[in-house]
Each structure stands twice: as structure tokens, then as C-alpha cells.
Design a protein around this motif. Structure first.
Motif, PDB file in Angstrom:
ATOM      1  N   ALA A 142     -27.274   6.210  53.175  1.00  0.00           N
ATOM      2  CA  ALA A 142     -26.101   5.548  53.757  1.00  0.00           C
ATOM      3  C   ALA A 142     -25.202   4.976  52.674  1.00  0.00           C
ATOM      4  CB  ALA A 142     -26.556   4.449  54.717  1.00  0.00           C
ATOM      5  N   VAL A 143     -25.788   4.235  51.722  1.00  0.00           N
ATOM      6  CA  VAL A 143     -24.967   3.646  50.667  1.00  0.00           C
ATOM      7  C   VAL A 143     -24.467   4.722  49.710  1.00  0.00           C
ATOM      8  CG1 VAL A 143     -26.889   3.134  49.094  1.00  0.00           C
ATOM      9  CG2 VAL A 143     -24.833   1.716  49.047  1.00  0.00           C
ATOM     10  N   THR A 144     -25.214   5.802  49.549  1.00  0.00           N
ATOM     11  CA  THR A 144     -24.754   6.907  48.702  1.00  0.00           C
ATOM     12  C   THR A 144     -23.557   7.613  49.335  1.00  0.00           C
ATOM     13  OG1 THR A 144     -26.999   7.265  47.874  1.00  0.00           O
ATOM     14  CG2 THR A 144     -25.430   9.041  47.549  1.00  0.00           C
ATOM     15  N   ALA A 145     -23.611   7.808  50.663  1.00  0.00           N
ATOM     16  CA  ALA A 145     -22.490   8.442  51.352  1.00  0.00           C
ATOM     17  C   ALA A 145     -21.233   7.572  51.297  1.00  0.00           C
ATOM     18  CB  ALA A 145     -22.872   8.719  52.814  1.00  0.00           C
ATOM     19  N   TYR A 146     -21.445   6.256  51.202  1.00  0.00           N
ATOM     20  CA  TYR A 146     -20.303   5.332  51.162  1.00  0.00           C
ATOM     21  C   TYR A 146     -19.717   5.220  49.758  1.00  0.00           C
ATOM     22  CZ  TYR A 146     -17.580   1.089  51.982  1.00  0.00           C
ATOM     23  OH  TYR A 146     -16.558   0.170  52.097  1.00  0.00           O
ATOM     24  N   GLN A 147     -20.599   5.186  48.744  1.00  0.00           N
ATOM     25  CA  GLN A 147     -20.132   5.057  47.358  1.00  0.00           C
ATOM     26  C   GLN A 147     -20.893   6.049  46.464  1.00  0.00           C
ATOM     27  OE1 GLN A 147     -17.772   3.318  45.826  1.00  0.00           O
ATOM     28  NE2 GLN A 147     -17.026   2.224  47.626  1.00  0.00           N
ATOM     29  N   PRO A 148     -20.649   7.342  46.609  1.00  0.00           N
ATOM     30  CA  PRO A 148     -21.426   8.344  45.849  1.00  0.00           C
ATOM     31  C   PRO A 148     -21.207   8.269  44.346  1.00  0.00           C
ATOM     32  CG  PRO A 148     -19.561   9.371  46.955  1.00  0.00           C
ATOM     33  CD  PRO A 148     -19.628   7.973  47.473  1.00  0.00           C
ATOM     34  N   LEU A 149     -20.051   7.797  43.896  1.00  0.00           N
ATOM     35  CA  LEU A 149     -19.736   7.797  42.469  1.00  0.00           C
ATOM     36  C   LEU A 149     -20.060   6.466  41.790  1.00  0.00           C
ATOM     37  CD1 LEU A 149     -16.335   9.713  42.530  1.00  0.00           C
ATOM     38  CD2 LEU A 149     -18.638  10.619  42.181  1.00  0.00           C
ATOM     39  N   MET A 150     -20.757   5.586  42.496  1.00  0.00           N
ATOM     40  CA  MET A 150     -21.130   4.308  41.888  1.00  0.00           C
ATOM     41  C   MET A 150     -22.033   4.548  40.679  1.00  0.00           C
ATOM     42  SD  MET A 150     -23.475   1.229  43.453  1.00  0.00           S
ATOM     43  CE  MET A 150     -22.314   0.766  44.708  1.00  0.00           C
ATOM     44  N   GLY A 151     -21.759   3.858  39.590  1.00  0.00           N
ATOM     45  CA  GLY A 151     -22.572   4.002  38.395  1.00  0.00           C
ATOM     46  C   GLY A 151     -23.831   3.151  38.471  1.00  0.00           C
ATOM     47  N   VAL A 152     -24.957   3.734  38.134  1.00  0.00           N
ATOM     48  CA  VAL A 152     -26.240   3.036  38.135  1.00  0.00           C
ATOM     49  C   VAL A 152     -26.901   3.248  36.784  1.00  0.00           C
ATOM     50  CG1 VAL A 152     -28.507   2.841  39.227  1.00  0.00           C
ATOM     51  CG2 VAL A 152     -26.501   3.408  40.618  1.00  0.00           C
ATOM     52  N   ARG A 153     -27.403   2.159  36.203  1.00  0.00           N
ATOM     53  CA  ARG A 153     -28.055   2.252  34.901  1.00  0.00           C
ATOM     54  C   ARG A 153     -29.566   2.301  35.091  1.00  0.00           C
ATOM     55  NH1 ARG A 153     -26.606   1.863  29.773  1.00  0.00           N
ATOM     56  NH2 ARG A 153     -28.101   1.161  28.211  1.00  0.00           N
ATOM     57  N   LEU A 154     -30.203   3.371  34.627  1.00  0.00           N
ATOM     58  CA  LEU A 154     -31.647   3.545  34.748  1.00  0.00           C
ATOM     59  C   LEU A 154     -32.322   3.382  33.397  1.00  0.00           C
ATOM     60  CD1 LEU A 154     -31.894   6.645  37.132  1.00  0.00           C
ATOM     61  CD2 LEU A 154     -32.040   4.225  37.730  1.00  0.00           C
ATOM     62  N   LEU A 155     -33.497   2.792  33.416  1.00  0.00           N
ATOM     63  CA  LEU A 155     -34.257   2.589  32.189  1.00  0.00           C
ATOM     64  C   LEU A 155     -34.634   3.937  31.573  1.00  0.00           C
ATOM     65  CD1 LEU A 155     -35.612   0.382  30.436  1.00  0.00           C
ATOM     66  CD2 LEU A 155     -37.683   0.722  31.803  1.00  0.00           C
ATOM     67  N   LEU A 156     -34.444   4.074  30.290  1.00  0.00           N
ATOM     68  CA  LEU A 156     -34.768   5.274  29.496  1.00  0.00           C
ATOM     69  C   LEU A 156     -33.841   6.460  29.769  1.00  0.00           C
ATOM     70  CD1 LEU A 156     -38.675   5.277  29.791  1.00  0.00           C
ATOM     71  CD2 LEU A 156     -37.248   4.234  27.999  1.00  0.00           C
ATOM     72  N   ILE A 157     -32.989   6.352  30.780  1.00  0.00           N
ATOM     73  CA  ILE A 157     -32.086   7.464  31.112  1.00  0.00           C
ATOM     74  C   ILE A 157     -30.640   7.099  30.802  1.00  0.00           C
ATOM     75  CG2 ILE A 157     -31.199   8.938  32.971  1.00  0.00           C
ATOM     76  CD1 ILE A 157     -33.932   8.803  34.267  1.00  0.00           C
ATOM     77  N   GLY A 158     -30.257   5.880  31.182  1.00  0.00           N
ATOM     78  CA  GLY A 158     -28.886   5.448  30.965  1.00  0.00           C
ATOM     79  C   GLY A 158     -28.086   5.452  32.250  1.00  0.00           C
ATOM     80  N   ASN A 159     -26.787   5.587  32.119  1.00  0.00           N
ATOM     81  CA  ASN A 159     -25.892   5.538  33.269  1.00  0.00           C
ATOM     82  C   ASN A 159     -25.843   6.886  33.989  1.00  0.00           C
ATOM     83  OD1 ASN A 159     -25.165   2.853  32.770  1.00  0.00           O
ATOM     84  ND2 ASN A 159     -23.559   3.482  31.321  1.00  0.00           N
ATOM     85  N   VAL A 160     -26.033   6.816  35.299  1.00  0.00           N
ATOM     86  CA  VAL A 160     -25.914   8.007  36.142  1.00  0.00           C
ATOM     87  C   VAL A 160     -25.150   7.619  37.399  1.00  0.00           C
ATOM     88  CG1 VAL A 160     -28.054   9.064  35.316  1.00  0.00           C
ATOM     89  CG2 VAL A 160     -28.119   7.541  37.293  1.00  0.00           C
ATOM     90  N   LYS A 161     -24.706   8.609  38.142  1.00  0.00           N
ATOM     91  CA  LYS A 161     -24.055   8.358  39.422  1.00  0.00           C
ATOM     92  C   LYS A 161     -25.121   8.192  40.511  1.00  0.00           C
ATOM     93  CE  LYS A 161     -19.989   8.846  37.586  1.00  0.00           C
ATOM     94  NZ  LYS A 161     -19.157   7.643  37.329  1.00  0.00           N
ATOM     95  N   LEU A 162     -24.792   7.393  41.500  1.00  0.00           N
ATOM     96  CA  LEU A 162     -25.746   7.135  42.574  1.00  0.00           C
ATOM     97  C   LEU A 162     -26.141   8.419  43.292  1.00  0.00           C
ATOM     98  CD1 LEU A 162     -27.373   5.246  44.354  1.00  0.00           C
ATOM     99  CD2 LEU A 162     -25.304   4.780  45.678  1.00  0.00           C
ATOM    100  N   TRP A 163     -25.189   9.325  43.484  1.00  0.00           N
ATOM    101  CA  TRP A 163     -25.500  10.537  44.223  1.00  0.00           C
ATOM    102  C   TRP A 163     -26.479  11.431  43.447  1.00  0.00           C
ATOM    103  CZ3 TRP A 163     -24.818  15.640  42.924  1.00  0.00           C
ATOM    104  CH2 TRP A 163     -23.972  15.924  41.860  1.00  0.00           C
ATOM    105  N   HIS A 164     -26.518  11.299  42.118  1.00  0.00           N
ATOM    106  CA  HIS A 164     -27.475  12.065  41.322  1.00  0.00           C
ATOM    107  C   HIS A 164     -28.905  11.647  41.679  1.00  0.00           C
ATOM    108  CE1 HIS A 164     -24.191  12.566  38.009  1.00  0.00           C
ATOM    109  NE2 HIS A 164     -24.047  13.440  39.000  1.00  0.00           N
ATOM    110  N   ILE A 165     -29.135  10.344  41.793  1.00  0.00           N
ATOM    111  CA  ILE A 165     -30.475   9.832  42.116  1.00  0.00           C
ATOM    112  C   ILE A 165     -30.895  10.295  43.507  1.00  0.00           C
ATOM    113  CG2 ILE A 165     -31.843   7.743  42.439  1.00  0.00           C
ATOM    114  CD1 ILE A 165     -29.918   6.328  40.516  1.00  0.00           C
TER     115      ILE A 165
END
Length: 287
Positions: A142-165
Motif C-alpha cells: 500500500a505505501v509502495t503504491a502510494y510513494q514508489p520512488l521514496m528513497g530508503v537507506r539499507l544497511l550494507l546496501i545504501g540508498n534504494v527506492k522503496l519499490w525495489h525492496i
């Protein structure tokens, strides 16, 4: 302040997301006492808690379409689900209300349970499921459909888009669909579908969470005793307010201001950043 008081304070101030996590953990603790088979090394959930695909069971135990979403098959099952739930909850509550969150969790679980039961029935594959994964997928998608391009920072990976996760999780479900836990993967995908439908309807002005909110309000008011107010004679007081009353108002405002400052600190840096004195102050103020 001891650990129990600390947990009570977190439960009281953490909002609906924290409470849902607490409910899941509490149900797991209860299941360890009553349903864990230490000889076999697994849980044996009764059919009045786990969701069965047998119509002769779920038709006479309709509450299992919800109860299954609060029990888990192992500690790691619970741990992974609560980690994802905490992640998805923080994102969802950034944009939506707590009532919408609880409504989506409950409706997502029920919808996914119905899809699982019907799918297994028509496939002639008897089985049962437990776990919050379907409801969690509903919140995440639901939150991905609302903001798919939101940036999320993951440990050891770095910044990714929410829809990638979200896409990675969905692809993993699809890859394992026929390998193991088919019922679980069906419910996960059903939860994802419901989360997408929920947010699209919400964007068009239809809030499905109202169904849950009004149902809960109905039962709350049904069992709530209305306080009987005794008749009192009203006397008008034309005297000017004394200095003592003004003093109490100022004290109350200062206390509320201190509470607001601590809550702002929690929202920015988390509960663990509070000092011992601040935790004790909140605990006393919440009584």
C-alpha cells in the motif's frame, strides 16, 4: 523505572504499530505455553486459531480469518515478520492515520485468508496457515503504491527506492510458489493485491478502513457503560478568578509543553534516546 514499566510506557506511547507488534509477540508467548510440542519440536495450533482450508472448519469458526494473523510457526518466523512490519509501519504512518493502518492490517489479513481458503479448497489441497505475513504485505505494498520512488537507506546496501525492496520480496514469493509453503505464498500475494486495491480506492475517495473503525466503535460503545450524571444545582459565580487558579493553569501548560518536547524527541531519535529522568516523567504523566 524497571523493565516492565519501560515496556508499558513504550506500549502506551508507541501508537498502533507498536501495539500490533506487542500483540503478535504476546500471542507467540501464549502459544509457547499451550501449543508448542516440545517432543516434536513444533507448534500444533488448534483449528479455532489457525486458518483451515476445510469449509467444514472455517465456516463455523469465521474468527480464524483474523486470529491466524497473530500467531507464528517459529521464533524466526515471528522475528522476520516483526522486522518487516516495523519497517513498513513507519513508512505507512508517515502518510496515513493509525485508524487506516489498523483497518488495512485487519482487512488485509481477512482478504488473504479468504483467498487462501478458497484456493486450497478448489485445488483440493487441505492445509492450515498462521502468520502476519499477508497483513504485512498489504501494508508494505500500500505505501509502495502510494510513494514508489521514496528513497530508503539499507544497511550494507545504501540508498534504494522503496519499490525495489517490495519488488524483490514479491519476486521471491513467486519463485517459491510451487516449492514450499504454497499456502503462505498465496496469502502473501493476496495481501499484496489487497494493499494495492486499498490505496487506489483511497486515492479515489473510498476509505475501506472505515469498515473496521465503525465496527470497533460499535462494539466499544455497546459494552461501555454510560456514566449516570446526578442532578446538580448550578450556582453562578461572579467572582473574579483567583491567582491560585491561574497558577494551576500555568503549571499544567508547562507540564504539557515538557511532554510535547519529549514526544518530539521520540519521533526524531526514537524512544531509546530518552534519559532515565525523561522516561520516568512520561510514565508518571501517563498515569
Amino acid at each position: 523505572m524497571n523493565i516492565l514499566d519501560d515496556l508499558k510506557l513504550q506500549y502506551k506511547l508507541g501508537g498502533i504499530a507498536m501495539r500490533v507488534i506487542y500483540w503478535n509477540v504476546a500471542c507467540f508467548a501464549i502459544s509457547l505455553v499451550f501449543f508448542y510440542q516440545y517432543s516434536g519440536g513444533g507448534f500444533a495450533y488448534p483449528d479455532w486459531l489457525a486458518l483451515s482450508s476445510d469449509p467444514n472448519v472455517f465456516m463455523f469458526k469465521p474468527w480464524t480469518f483474523l486470529t491466524y494473523a497473530f500467531f507464528h510457526s517459529s521464533f524466526f518466523h515471528l522475528l522476520f515478520n516483526m522486522m518487516v512490519l516495523n519497517f513498513a509501519s513507519n513508512l505507512f504512518l508517515t502518510f496515513f492515520t493509525q485508524k487506516q493502518y489498523l483497518g488495512l492490517y485487519i482487512l488485509g489479513a481477512v482478504f488473504s485468508g479468504v483467498v487462501f481458503s478458497l484456493s486450497f479448497y478448489f485445488l483440493d489441497m487441505p492445509g492450515i496457515i498462521v502468520g502476519a505475513s499477508a497483513a504485512i504485505m498489504a501494508i508494505l505494498v500500500a505505501v509502495t503504491a502510494y510513494q514508489p520512488l521514496m528513497g530508503v537507506r539499507l544497511l550494507l546496501i545504501g540508498n534504494v527506492k522503496l519499490w525495489h525492496i517490495t519488488a524483490v520480496i514479491l519476486v521471491l514469493d513467486l519463485m517459491q510458489f510451487r516449492l514450499e509453503n504454497t499456502g503462505g505464498h498465496i496469502s502473501h500475494l493476496a495481501g499484496a493485491l489487497f494493499g494495492f486495491i486499498f490505496i487506489k480506492l483511497l486515492q479515489n475517495g473510498t476509505d475501506l478502513s472505515i469498515i473496521v473503525s465503525r465496527t470497533l466503535d460499535f462494539f466499544t460503545n455497546l459494552f461501555k457503560k454510560s456514566p449516570k450524571t446526578p442532578f446538580t444545582k448550578v450556582h453562578k459565580n461572579y467572582q473574579k478568578p483567583t491567582e491560585k487558579v491561574t497558577s494551576r493553569i500555568v503549571t499544567k501548560d508547562k507540564t504539557q509543553q515538557q511532554i510535547d518536547e519529549i514526544l518530539d524527541k521520540i519521533s526524531q531519535s526514537g524512544y531509546d534516546c530518552l534519559t532515565k529522568e525523561e522516561k520516568e516523567f512520561l510514565f508518571k504523566a501517563g498515569k
